[in-house]
Motif scaffolding. Sequence first.
Motif, PDB file in Angstrom:
ATOM      1  N   LEU A 270       0.794  -1.232   0.000  1.00 36.40           N
ATOM      2  CA  LEU A 270       0.000   0.000   0.000  1.00 36.40           C
ATOM      3  C   LEU A 270       0.828   1.285   0.000  1.00 36.40           C
ATOM      4  O   LEU A 270       0.448   2.247  -0.670  1.00 36.40           O
ATOM      5  N   PRO A 271       1.957   1.363   0.687  1.00 35.40           N
ATOM      6  CA  PRO A 271       2.732   2.610   0.623  1.00 35.40           C
ATOM      7  C   PRO A 271       3.375   2.856  -0.746  1.00 35.40           C
ATOM      8  O   PRO A 271       3.728   3.991  -1.065  1.00 35.40           O
ATOM      9  N   TYR A 272       3.526   1.818  -1.555  1.00 32.45           N
ATOM     10  CA  TYR A 272       4.278   1.939  -2.799  1.00 32.45           C
ATOM     11  C   TYR A 272       3.406   1.927  -4.053  1.00 32.45           C
ATOM     12  O   TYR A 272       3.768   2.537  -5.056  1.00 32.45           O
ATOM     13  N   VAL A 273       2.297   1.194  -4.006  1.00 33.44           N
ATOM     14  CA  VAL A 273       1.449   1.044  -5.182  1.00 33.44           C
ATOM     15  C   VAL A 273       0.030   1.456  -4.796  1.00 33.44           C
ATOM     16  O   VAL A 273      -0.438   1.148  -3.700  1.00 33.44           O
ATOM     17  N   GLU A 274      -0.651   2.116  -5.711  1.00 36.77           N
ATOM     18  CA  GLU A 274      -2.017   2.542  -5.450  1.00 36.77           C
ATOM     19  C   GLU A 274      -2.910   1.315  -5.219  1.00 36.77           C
ATOM     20  O   GLU A 274      -2.776   0.289  -5.882  1.00 36.77           O
ATOM     21  N   PHE A 275      -3.833   1.440  -4.264  1.00 36.37           N
ATOM     22  CA  PHE A 275      -4.689   0.318  -3.866  1.00 36.37           C
ATOM     23  C   PHE A 275      -5.498  -0.234  -5.035  1.00 36.37           C
ATOM     24  O   PHE A 275      -5.728  -1.438  -5.129  1.00 36.37           O
ATOM     25  N   THR A 276      -5.921   0.631  -5.938  1.00 35.21           N
ATOM     26  CA  THR A 276      -6.735   0.194  -7.073  1.00 35.21           C
ATOM     27  C   THR A 276      -5.994  -0.848  -7.907  1.00 35.21           C
ATOM     28  O   THR A 276      -6.584  -1.846  -8.333  1.00 35.21           O
ATOM     29  N   TYR A 277      -4.713  -0.645  -8.117  1.00 35.52           N
ATOM     30  CA  TYR A 277      -3.939  -1.573  -8.936  1.00 35.52           C
ATOM     31  C   TYR A 277      -3.707  -2.905  -8.221  1.00 35.52           C
ATOM     32  O   TYR A 277      -3.845  -3.971  -8.816  1.00 35.52           O
ATOM     33  N   THR A 278      -3.350  -2.825  -6.946  1.00 31.46           N
ATOM     34  CA  THR A 278      -3.104  -4.073  -6.224  1.00 31.46           C
ATOM     35  C   THR A 278      -4.395  -4.860  -6.026  1.00 31.46           C
ATOM     36  O   THR A 278      -4.392  -6.086  -6.117  1.00 31.46           O
TER      37      THR A 278
END
Length: 69
Positions: free
Chosen positions: A28-36
């Motif tokens: 979550l700190p590195y990649v936007e939640f929508t993508y993960t």
Amino acid sequence: MLFKKFIVKHTLMNKATGLLLSLLPFTLPYVEFTYTATVLCAVATSSAIQEIHLIRTEGPGYNLQMPEN
């Protein structure tokens, strides 16, 4: 449910889904939640489809026998 036990085929895709789900908070700190979340949902959906296919073609694979009295 069979003989009061819940049995699930633990395929490689199921394991991958569990791994991605457990790694989700760390991304979550590195990649936007929508993508993960999109990747996680895609893997979980394909895992469910695979499991349904395996159960329909190979059977549930319980390998359990009726208990004798």
